[in-house]
Design a protein around this motif. Structure first.
Motif, PDB file in Angstrom:
ATOM      1  N   ASP A 115       0.957  -1.275   0.006  1.00 40.51           N
ATOM      2  CA  ASP A 115      -0.003  -0.020   0.056  1.00 40.51           C
ATOM      3  C   ASP A 115       0.891   1.183   0.130  1.00 40.51           C
ATOM      4  O   ASP A 115       0.153   2.390   0.242  1.00 40.51           O
ATOM      5  N   ASN A 116       2.344   0.978  -0.173  1.00 39.76           N
ATOM      6  CA  ASN A 116       3.058   2.149   0.049  1.00 39.76           C
ATOM      7  C   ASN A 116       3.404   2.903  -1.481  1.00 39.76           C
ATOM      8  O   ASN A 116       4.097   1.900  -2.193  1.00 39.76           O
ATOM      9  N   LEU A 117       2.656   3.724  -1.960  1.00 44.93           N
ATOM     10  CA  LEU A 117       2.913   4.326  -3.393  1.00 44.93           C
ATOM     11  C   LEU A 117       4.335   4.833  -3.927  1.00 44.93           C
ATOM     12  O   LEU A 117       4.955   4.757  -4.678  1.00 44.93           O
ATOM     13  N   ASN A 118       5.139   5.065  -2.684  1.00 39.12           N
ATOM     14  CA  ASN A 118       6.550   5.597  -2.822  1.00 39.12           C
ATOM     15  C   ASN A 118       7.244   4.725  -3.211  1.00 39.12           C
ATOM     16  O   ASN A 118       8.195   4.819  -4.001  1.00 39.12           O
ATOM     17  N   PHE A 119       7.119   3.501  -2.615  1.00 35.30           N
ATOM     18  CA  PHE A 119       7.969   2.179  -2.931  1.00 35.30           C
ATOM     19  C   PHE A 119       7.685   1.811  -4.613  1.00 35.30           C
ATOM     20  O   PHE A 119       8.735   1.488  -5.071  1.00 35.30           O
ATOM     21  N   PHE A 120       6.682   1.962  -4.877  1.00 35.86           N
ATOM     22  CA  PHE A 120       6.300   1.677  -6.280  1.00 35.86           C
ATOM     23  C   PHE A 120       6.765   2.938  -7.322  1.00 35.86           C
ATOM     24  O   PHE A 120       7.267   2.527  -8.554  1.00 35.86           O
ATOM     25  N   LEU A 121       6.869   4.083  -6.962  1.00 40.56           N
ATOM     26  CA  LEU A 121       7.569   5.176  -7.695  1.00 40.56           C
ATOM     27  C   LEU A 121       8.930   4.778  -7.854  1.00 40.56           C
ATOM     28  O   LEU A 121       9.614   4.686  -8.926  1.00 40.56           O
ATOM     29  N   LEU A 122       9.742   4.282  -6.851  1.00 41.35           N
ATOM     30  CA  LEU A 122      11.185   3.875  -6.907  1.00 41.35           C
ATOM     31  C   LEU A 122      11.341   2.709  -7.628  1.00 41.35           C
ATOM     32  O   LEU A 122      12.123   2.671  -8.892  1.00 41.35           O
ATOM     33  N   LEU A 143       3.249  -1.495 -12.604  1.00 40.30           N
ATOM     34  CA  LEU A 143       2.112  -0.406 -13.182  1.00 40.30           C
ATOM     35  C   LEU A 143       0.865  -1.022 -12.816  1.00 40.30           C
ATOM     36  O   LEU A 143      -0.318  -0.230 -12.453  1.00 40.30           O
ATOM     37  N   LYS A 144       0.549  -2.135 -13.070  1.00 43.93           N
ATOM     38  CA  LYS A 144      -0.684  -2.800 -12.596  1.00 43.93           C
ATOM     39  C   LYS A 144      -1.122  -2.818 -11.230  1.00 43.93           C
ATOM     40  O   LYS A 144      -2.061  -2.945 -10.941  1.00 43.93           O
ATOM     41  N   LYS A 145       0.237  -3.162 -10.747  1.00 39.78           N
ATOM     42  CA  LYS A 145      -0.271  -3.260  -9.038  1.00 39.78           C
ATOM     43  C   LYS A 145      -0.095  -2.144  -8.114  1.00 39.78           C
ATOM     44  O   LYS A 145      -0.779  -2.142  -7.162  1.00 39.78           O
ATOM     45  N   HIS A 146       0.166  -0.980  -8.583  1.00 44.04           N
ATOM     46  CA  HIS A 146       0.746   0.176  -7.780  1.00 44.04           C
ATOM     47  C   HIS A 146      -0.798   0.562  -7.347  1.00 44.04           C
ATOM     48  O   HIS A 146      -1.750   0.652  -8.095  1.00 44.04           O
ATOM     49  N   PRO A 147      -1.033   1.104  -5.977  1.00 48.09           N
ATOM     50  CA  PRO A 147      -2.289   1.618  -5.658  1.00 48.09           C
ATOM     51  C   PRO A 147      -2.631   2.871  -6.230  1.00 48.09           C
ATOM     52  O   PRO A 147      -1.842   3.689  -6.660  1.00 48.09           O
ATOM     53  N   THR A 148      -3.998   2.913  -6.489  1.00 46.13           N
ATOM     54  CA  THR A 148      -4.528   4.179  -7.546  1.00 46.13           C
ATOM     55  C   THR A 148      -5.753   4.816  -6.854  1.00 46.13           C
ATOM     56  O   THR A 148      -6.239   5.526  -7.590  1.00 46.13           O
ATOM     57  N   ASP A 149      -6.008   4.328  -5.778  1.00 46.31           N
ATOM     58  CA  ASP A 149      -7.334   4.853  -5.112  1.00 46.31           C
ATOM     59  C   ASP A 149      -7.409   6.112  -4.958  1.00 46.31           C
ATOM     60  O   ASP A 149      -6.302   6.668  -4.764  1.00 46.31           O
ATOM     61  N   PRO A 150      -8.460   7.142  -4.896  1.00 45.43           N
ATOM     62  CA  PRO A 150      -8.359   8.509  -4.715  1.00 45.43           C
ATOM     63  C   PRO A 150      -7.725   9.017  -3.209  1.00 45.43           C
ATOM     64  O   PRO A 150      -7.367  10.125  -3.231  1.00 45.43           O
ATOM     65  N   THR A 151      -7.079   7.998  -2.383  1.00 39.76           N
ATOM     66  CA  THR A 151      -6.737   8.526  -1.219  1.00 39.76           C
ATOM     67  C   THR A 151      -5.194   8.639  -1.213  1.00 39.76           C
ATOM     68  O   THR A 151      -4.747   9.474  -0.357  1.00 39.76           O
ATOM     69  N   TYR A 152      -4.581   8.316  -2.520  1.00 39.28           N
ATOM     70  CA  TYR A 152      -3.239   8.792  -2.884  1.00 39.28           C
ATOM     71  C   TYR A 152      -3.238   9.947  -3.753  1.00 39.28           C
ATOM     72  O   TYR A 152      -3.956  10.107  -4.587  1.00 39.28           O
ATOM     73  N   GLU A 197       2.345   8.334 -15.931  1.00 41.08           N
ATOM     74  CA  GLU A 197       1.895   8.449 -17.306  1.00 41.08           C
ATOM     75  C   GLU A 197       3.184   8.184 -18.196  1.00 41.08           C
ATOM     76  O   GLU A 197       3.182   7.452 -19.152  1.00 41.08           O
ATOM     77  N   LEU A 198       4.104   8.733 -17.687  1.00 42.87           N
ATOM     78  CA  LEU A 198       5.366   8.614 -18.388  1.00 42.87           C
ATOM     79  C   LEU A 198       5.840   7.272 -18.335  1.00 42.87           C
ATOM     80  O   LEU A 198       6.425   6.758 -19.556  1.00 42.87           O
ATOM     81  N   TYR A 199       6.093   6.763 -17.349  1.00 45.92           N
ATOM     82  CA  TYR A 199       6.480   5.394 -16.986  1.00 45.92           C
ATOM     83  C   TYR A 199       5.543   4.438 -18.017  1.00 45.92           C
ATOM     84  O   TYR A 199       6.226   3.444 -18.434  1.00 45.92           O
ATOM     85  N   LYS A 200       4.360   4.686 -17.925  1.00 46.35           N
ATOM     86  CA  LYS A 200       3.528   3.606 -18.743  1.00 46.35           C
ATOM     87  C   LYS A 200       3.740   3.955 -20.382  1.00 46.35           C
ATOM     88  O   LYS A 200       3.829   2.744 -21.049  1.00 46.35           O
TER      89      LYS A 200
END
Length: 514
Positions: free
Chosen positions: A257-264, A282-291, A298-301
């Protein structure tokens, strides 16, 4: 008004420190995890890191910014940890959005926050530590908004606070992590300019910084953050191997649930030619509105789609980045990539249209933006567009599709290239492909050919080939040969990747004891 000698020195120092931080797709990642505050209770009465503040920190660190803000509202406005976390929120939001008006509105808060903390318990190690961290946050903001000299002074002041804190509280572990990061940065300054850092009292080297971070990584509180910093430095300053990649993926599994880790992890996967891994992240990273929404995804994709040859889908993602990001970072690179997509799709007219966007949009801080700007300038001078075969070969390599790229190489020779630059690039690309396939004898031949063809030119292929030859001979335990090639890589004076290549070569030389 003319700059004073002191200002010139500070500016020169900081440009080197600054350059070691700004690398492709990395500034956002770095500031969101590398210089942040970590949960640890304080015994000093003024420094009360309450359970609620610890929860707020956790939410902010995960990039759930709004929930972090809501928790901060419940705290005493003079609590130094609340002051720090408010600063951390501003850092993340401003770095992500690059909103210059918002930045100008809150400039005064830097001094206000620092004064509030400075007037509290001077016997607490958190007094200097929190002030140093806030100064580092503002240094990164000042970089982002073009105030490099002021940012450099922030770095110097932060370092001095941390050094003082280390002398007063030698067992205070937060200093190990923060000083470790700064020592790596100071160690990345070019050798012929080390006198400047010494003159300003900025001491430290890469090995020292890495040792401090490794020591902190064993700590039950600071371990996770120090591991993240270590992985970042390994990926962007040193070398990144399969074990470090596995460690990073394990962090993702432990903190889904840590978006920071997914960014890295996503940025590193793309940098290390692991496109399929990036796609899964990119498929797994959290995307709900709380983040908080990060347009950088978008660039990574778009990058993954470009590497796979899905040009129309890549165009959609690049356009989404342009639509949702209001700052200046990676705009030149994005317009260059739009040109590539249309060029390889056969629409030369539209491709040229996006080329014309490069000089008038964004800035040239990131190396990818610098490369895009240089490409445009060369195009204006020569009216020559890139060789499509070479371009596809590079994209296959960048995507990690090495077997496919090797098949293409086997069908090519110097006869396929009409000029020396293309031939030099082909030799470099072929060398990298065979290097990744562990066919080192073939790789060496191609790298040496690229160096010869690049002699006296401002292309990066000679420097890049020298760096990779250094790595090959280092792995073979042929230290003298490795040293020769690392030093040769540094010797190239002008090319768009000089900062990162020089940093990596110097780090390798340090690792070998030179």
């Amino acid at each position: 008004m003319a700059e004073s000698t002191k200002q010139k020195i500070e500016k020169k120092v900081f440009k080197n420190i600054h350059a070691s931080i700004i690398v492709k797709r990395t500034l956002i990642i770095f500031v969101t995890f590398c210089l942040f505050f970590t949960a640890q209770n304080s015994v000093a009465k003024d420094f009360d890191f309450t359970p609620n503040l610890q929860k707020a920190y956790s939410e902010i660190f995960k990039l759930k910014i709004q929930s972090g803000k809501d928790l901060l509202l419940k705290e005493n406005p003079t609590n130094p940890f609340k002051i720090y976390l408010e600063n951390y929120v501003d850092l993340v939001e401003l770095i992500n959005a690059e909103n210059e008006e918002a930045y100008e509105r809150i400039l005064r808060k830097e001094d206000e926050r620092l004064e509030l903390i400075e007037n509290l318990d001077l016997k607490s190690p958190y007094n200097r530590f929190l002030r140093a961290e806030i100064k580092l946050h503002w240094a990164l903001l000042k970089i982002r908004f073009g105030h490099e000299v002021k940012a450099g002074w922030n770095v110097i002041q932060a370092y001095r606070l941390l050094e003082e804190n280390q002398r007063m509280f030698p067992n205070f572990e937060p200093n190990q992590k923060s000083l470790g990061c700064l020592h790596v940065l100071f160690g990345s300054v070019p050798e012929n300019q080390k006198w400047i850092t010494k003159f300003l009292g900025l001491r430290g080297n890469i090995q020292q910084g890495m040792n401090e971070l490794r020591l902190a990584s064993k700590d039950k509180i600071w371990g996770l953050e120090s591991k993240l910093c270590t992985i970042f430095i390994q990926a962007y300053v040193l070398k990144f191997d399969d074990k470090q990649n596995s460690d990073l993926l394990q962090l993702i599994d432990n903190q889904p649930d840590n978006l920071n880790f997914f960014l890295l992890a996503t940025a590193v996967a793309l940098k290390e030619n692991h496109t399929e891994q990036a796609i899964e992240l990119l498929k797994k990273h959290p995307t709900d509105p709380t983040y908080i929404y990060f347009p950088i995804f978008e660039l990574y994709k778009a990058e993954t789609l470009l590497f796979k040859g899905h040009y129309s889908q890549a165009i959609n993602s690049y356009m989404a980045y342009l639509k949702n990001f209001k700052g200046k970072g990676f705009l030149k690179d994005t317009y260059y990539k739009l040109f590539v997509c249309y060029w390889l799709s056969g629409d030369e007219k539209k491709g040229r249209f996006y080329l014309t966007k490069i000089p008038t949009n964004g800035n040239a801080i990131a190396e990818s933006d610098k490369a895009a700007q240089k490409f445009y300038e060369n195009y204006i001078k020569t009216s020559i567009l890139p060789n499509k075969t070479l371009l596809k070969l590079r994209l296959a390599f960048d995507g990690g599709y090495f077997e496919q790229a090797a098949d293409e190489v086997e069908n090519l020779s110097e006869k396929n290239f009409s000029n020396t630059k293309d031939h030099s690039e082909f030799a470099y690309r072929a060398g990298r492909i065979y290097q990744k396939l562990n066919q080192f004898d073939k790789a060496i031949v191609f790298f040496e050919q690229s160096i010869k063809l690049s002699d006296g030119q401002e292309w990066h292929f000679g420097a890049s080939s020298s760096l990779q030859l250094g790595y090959i001979f280092q792995a073979k335990s042929q230290k003298n040969k490795a040293r020769t090639y690392f030093e040769k890589a540094i010797s190239y004076k002008r090319h768009e990747y000089k900062t990162s290549i020089d940093n990596k070569a110097r780090a390798a030389l340090t690792e070998m004891g030179y």
